[in-house]
Design a protein around this motif. Structure first.
Motif, PDB file in Angstrom:
ATOM      1  N   ASP A 272      25.502 -15.608   0.651  1.00 33.38           N
ATOM      2  CA  ASP A 272      26.896 -15.276   0.373  1.00 33.38           C
ATOM      3  C   ASP A 272      27.019 -13.776   0.145  1.00 33.38           C
ATOM      4  OD1 ASP A 272      26.555 -18.202  -1.204  1.00 33.38           O
ATOM      5  OD2 ASP A 272      28.402 -17.987  -0.019  1.00 33.38           O
ATOM      6  N   CYS A 273      28.201 -13.259   0.465  1.00 31.02           N
ATOM      7  CA  CYS A 273      28.508 -11.882   0.117  1.00 31.02           C
ATOM      8  C   CYS A 273      28.730 -11.796  -1.395  1.00 31.02           C
ATOM      9  CB  CYS A 273      29.749 -11.395   0.855  1.00 31.02           C
ATOM     10  SG  CYS A 273      29.560 -11.321   2.655  1.00 31.02           S
ATOM     11  N   LEU A 274      28.297 -10.708  -1.989  1.00 30.55           N
ATOM     12  CA  LEU A 274      28.490 -10.534  -3.421  1.00 30.55           C
ATOM     13  C   LEU A 274      29.965 -10.356  -3.754  1.00 30.55           C
ATOM     14  CD1 LEU A 274      25.536  -8.146  -4.340  1.00 30.55           C
ATOM     15  CD2 LEU A 274      25.709 -10.594  -4.744  1.00 30.55           C
ATOM     16  N   GLU A 275      30.300 -10.518  -5.037  1.00 32.23           N
ATOM     17  CA  GLU A 275      31.665 -10.332  -5.485  1.00 32.23           C
ATOM     18  C   GLU A 275      32.161  -8.931  -5.123  1.00 32.23           C
ATOM     19  OE1 GLU A 275      32.157 -10.948  -9.617  1.00 32.23           O
ATOM     20  OE2 GLU A 275      34.303 -10.473  -9.619  1.00 32.23           O
ATOM     21  N   GLY A 276      33.341  -8.859  -4.536  1.00 29.10           N
ATOM     22  CA  GLY A 276      33.901  -7.586  -4.103  1.00 29.10           C
ATOM     23  C   GLY A 276      33.670  -7.307  -2.637  1.00 29.10           C
ATOM     24  N   PHE A 277      32.937  -8.225  -1.933  1.00 30.38           N
ATOM     25  CA  PHE A 277      32.665  -8.061  -0.509  1.00 30.38           C
ATOM     26  C   PHE A 277      33.049  -9.333   0.227  1.00 30.38           C
ATOM     27  CE2 PHE A 277      30.326  -4.093  -0.596  1.00 30.38           C
ATOM     28  CZ  PHE A 277      29.989  -3.996  -1.941  1.00 30.38           C
ATOM     29  N   TYR A 278      33.313  -9.236   1.508  1.00 33.57           N
ATOM     30  CA  TYR A 278      33.667 -10.389   2.321  1.00 33.57           C
ATOM     31  C   TYR A 278      33.076 -10.193   3.708  1.00 33.57           C
ATOM     32  CZ  TYR A 278      37.123  -7.511   4.780  1.00 33.57           C
ATOM     33  OH  TYR A 278      37.730  -6.549   5.533  1.00 33.57           O
ATOM     34  N   GLY A 279      32.949 -11.314   4.457  1.00 34.41           N
ATOM     35  CA  GLY A 279      32.406 -11.234   5.810  1.00 34.41           C
ATOM     36  C   GLY A 279      31.326 -12.258   6.041  1.00 34.41           C
ATOM     37  N   ASN A 280      30.411 -11.968   6.993  1.00 33.47           N
ATOM     38  CA  ASN A 280      29.351 -12.884   7.398  1.00 33.47           C
ATOM     39  C   ASN A 280      28.027 -12.427   6.783  1.00 33.47           C
ATOM     40  OD1 ASN A 280      27.485 -14.535   8.648  1.00 33.47           O
ATOM     41  ND2 ASN A 280      28.460 -14.424  10.652  1.00 33.47           N
ATOM     42  N   PRO A 281      27.516 -13.140   5.761  1.00 32.25           N
ATOM     43  CA  PRO A 281      26.297 -12.692   5.080  1.00 32.25           C
ATOM     44  C   PRO A 281      25.033 -12.899   5.892  1.00 32.25           C
ATOM     45  CG  PRO A 281      26.981 -14.803   4.211  1.00 32.25           C
ATOM     46  CD  PRO A 281      28.044 -14.385   5.181  1.00 32.25           C
ATOM     47  N   TYR A 282      25.111 -13.615   7.038  1.00 36.32           N
ATOM     48  CA  TYR A 282      23.919 -13.890   7.837  1.00 36.32           C
ATOM     49  C   TYR A 282      23.648 -12.819   8.886  1.00 36.32           C
ATOM     50  CZ  TYR A 282      24.258 -18.429   5.613  1.00 36.32           C
ATOM     51  OH  TYR A 282      24.318 -19.429   4.696  1.00 36.32           O
ATOM     52  N   LEU A 283      24.480 -11.787   8.927  1.00 32.74           N
ATOM     53  CA  LEU A 283      24.281 -10.676   9.847  1.00 32.74           C
ATOM     54  C   LEU A 283      24.094  -9.391   9.065  1.00 32.74           C
ATOM     55  CD1 LEU A 283      27.029 -11.459  12.527  1.00 32.74           C
ATOM     56  CD2 LEU A 283      24.561 -11.660  12.829  1.00 32.74           C
TER      57      LEU A 283
END
Length: 691
Positions: A272-283
């Motif tokens: 998962d992206c950390l708090e305050g970030f968004y997007g695709n955590p697998y890339l």
């Protein structure tokens, strides 16, 4: 103006968790470079991908974009399932419908088998639903029934009119029924049994359906083969290359956790992206900072600004304290709102007027229960069912408790009234209600913690290393349950009908003493009450047939359920079993038939047959048989049942004591008189037989 700008930034940070912003897909990195990321309007996020193997993590995540009469549609190639939406850790698929009595439809579609895959049916997002007239719907997995529900139709109703009930979201047993899924469902089958067929009635019921679905279906099932459902997913061990996992784990913006995924103890990864970030955590580089979030550049700027003067440090400290204060006020205001909504003021009035005992009914704060359960950590879950989730917790004084999250349906005043009455129950064989918390959207109940699980697990789970069931324990547990029900029916200030007596609702404490639990469907009965219910509630296998047909619940309905539990204790068999054929899938019917045909000892647990006297077994079996009378008026009361069980138990203990005394005397004789040349087996065997 200088003072206002940072303050606005603080306000944005405060409101950000409450009002999340929406971001368009073109701002995100969703697929690997050079890989297609859209099929038929559906965005394909890595680890899913199409065409080239480098575009997806392994075969389970391969998406095939197929041309159909309705345009392009994405499919999970390995499972041949249409995909509607791909999300982080969830996949919205189109799941097949099971049809019965539908000439134009195939009755049994190909069963989906998820074993070995990274997918599992979501227990929280899906439900098992059946639509049709007068049906018993069974959800089966691995050869066993794991869920069931009942749908009923009046003879005068039209099927088309009934279908409107499904579209309007009403699915409570009339033409449509639903129930929750078991945990970790990997494959399933569905069957429907028609009441009319069971009763040798040749009337043909209209088309019926069974399905696993997410949400409420609003279309005509005759024109459908699939409905939406949700699969949860993780990336299984060794799927992601070790170097990739290390790269993701070392990123400042990504967190990856490894945990058990299914009942087979398969483990997998979720990132998962950390708090305050968004997007695709697998890339790599897939997580992007939210606008306005303090990224690394902002932190550097803050450090330079703070170091410029002591005044800046004081100023920023003041802003932080202001933020904390405002945030605290927002949280407290939310707690007060939920407290009032859930009837907290009414409960306080009841407590102050001595209707509830403060020593027994405590209003817990949310902070106390969050600390006790490690913020409701999933590792603290000890039970999960249709009425809620139970967490194990420890209060600041060291008391071990069970905290239950559940949804209150109906009038808040009725819930408070039930809470006040249950808080005054004083019986050692009823699980004690310690208090509640009303500061959350869904109220929390706090009970004493019972460590040894429930009676169903004790009787039927052979994998657990438990204390073996003895005849004395069997009688003691039965007597304790009966005594608690007698208390609820006749001794409590107002009669309480439990309405869901079953072995899973009977818990065993550290000394294996029985305690009745789960009063979610219980009702307090007034003298004027007719006990007539609009929806039949209970558990299949324990449900009183008379209540099922009349919708009128009486104390004798609880007696019938107790009779099933008593049969469970004697036989060690489950209340519903696919091993038994025809009408004898029900333990109650099978037990009554064996008693009437004098085949009782064929079904009694072998350990009990070996240990108990035949007359003792027959006495308890006859009592269970009377509890299972189809005519409720012929059943004994819980008072009569309690007295009979206490008398049987007393005689068994007396008999055991006499045996022990005789064995002790025999041992003394052996010590002082050699047995050479004497034979005493005949007289000693005769004495045992006469006990």
């Amino acid at each position: 103006m200088i003072l206002q700008l940072p303050f606005l930034v603080i306000i944005m940070l405060i409101t950000l968790p409450i009002y999340p912003l929406a971001y368009s897909a073109h701002e995100l990195i969703i697929a690997k470079p050079g890989c297609s990321s859209i099929c038929g309007g559906v965005e394909i996020y890595y680890p899913f991908g199409m065409k080239d193997p480098k575009c997806y993590v392994d075969k389970w995540f391969e998406i095939e974009c197929r041309e159909t009469s309705e345009g392009q549609k994405p499919y999970l190639k390995s499972l041949n399932l249409e995909v509607r939406v791909l999300g982080m850790h969830e996949v919205y698929i189109m799941n097949p419908i099971f049809h019965w009595n539908c000439p134009s439809r195939r009755a049994k579609p190909e069963v989906i088998n998820l074993r070995g895959s990274p997918f599992v049916y979501s227990q929280d997002a899906n439900k098992f639903m059946a639509i049709g007239c007068n049906n018993l719907a069974f959800l089966q997995s691995n050869g066993s029934n794991v869920a069931c529900c009942v749908s009923i139709c009046d003879d005068s109703e039209e099927v088309n009119d009934n279908f409107n009930l499904v579209r309007e979201g009403s699915c409570s047993g009339r033409y449509c029924c639903e129930t929750s899924l078991p945990k970790y469902l990997l494959e399933y089958n569905a069957t429907l049994q028609d009441f009319n067929t069971q009763n040798n009635n040749t009337v043909s019921e209209p088309c019926s359906y069974a399905l696993i679905v997410h949400g409420q279906v609003t279309s005509d099932f005759n024109n459908m083969d699939h409905v939406p459902a949700i699969l949860e997913w993780k990336i299984l061990d060794n799927t992601l290359h070790n170097s990739t996992l290390q790269l993701l784990s070392e990123s400042d913006y990504v967190t990856c956790n490894r945990s058990n995924f299914t009942s087979s103890q398969t483990t997998g990864w979720r990132c998962d992206c950390l708090e305050g970030f968004y997007g695709n955590p697998y890339l790599a580089g897939g997580c992007t900072a939210l606008p306005g979030y303090n990224n690394s550049q902002t932190k550097k700027w803050a450090i330079v600004g703070v170091s410029s003067s002591v005044g800046s440090i004081i100023f920023l400290l003041g802003l932080w304290l202001l933020y904390k204060d405002v945030r605290k006020r927002v949280i407290e205001k939310g707690k007060q709102k939920f407290f009032k909504k859930n009837g907290g003021l009414l409960l306080q009035q009841r407590i102050s007027s001595n209707e509830a005992n403060l020593d027994k009914a405590i209003l817990f704060s949310l902070d106390d229960l969050e600390k006790a359960t490690d913020h409701f950590n999933m590792n603290r879950v000890v039970g999960k069912g249709g009425q809620g989730t139970v967490y194990k917790g420890m209060l600041v004084d060291g008391t071990i408790v069970a905290v239950k999250k559940f949804k209150v349906e109906g009038n808040v005043e009725e819930f408070i009234n039930e809470f006040v009455i249950l808080s005054q129950i004083n019986n050692r064989n009823v699980v004690r209600l310690l208090g509640c918390c009303l500061e959350t959207e869904i109220p929390l109940l706090v009970y004493e913690f019972i460590p040894n699980g429930n009676l169903f697990e004790y009787l039927h789970d052979q994998n657990k290393e438990l204390l073996p069931m003895t005849w004395d324990m069997c009688l003691r547990i039965a007597t304790e349950i009966a005594g608690a029900m007698f208390y609820l029916h006749s001794v409590a200030s107002k009669p309480i009908y439990h309405r869901d007596i079953k072995s899973t609702n009977i818990l065993l404490d550290e000394k294996y003493r029985a305690k009745i639990a789960d009063f979610g469907t219980s009702r307090v009965i007034s003298i004027e009450a007719t006990h007539l219910t609009t929806v039949v509630q209970g558990t299949f296998g324990y449900l009183d047939p008379e209540y099922f047909h009349t919708s009128q619940f009486t104390e004798k309905s609880d007696v019938y359920s107790f009779g099933v539990v008593l049969a469970e204790l004697l036989t060690g068999q489950k209340p519903i079993s696919s091993v038994r054929s025809g009408e004898f899938k029900s333990l109650a019917s099978y037990f009554v038939e064996c008693v009437e045909e004098d085949n009782l000892l064929d079904i009694v647990d072998k350990r009990i047959v070996k240990e108990a006297e035949k007359r003792e077994i027959i006495a308890v079996a006859n009592l269970a048989n009377r509890c299972l009378e189809l005519n409720g008026k012929k059943r004994p009361t819980m008072k009569e049942i309690t007295f009979e069980l206490e008398e049987i138990h007393r005689l068994v203990r007396k008999c055991n004591a006499e045996k022990n005394e005789d064995e002790f005397e025999l041992a003394r004789v052996e010590d002082y008189h050699p047995w050479d040349g004497y034979s005493t087996s005949k007289s000693w065997d005769s004495k045992l037989f006469n006990l």
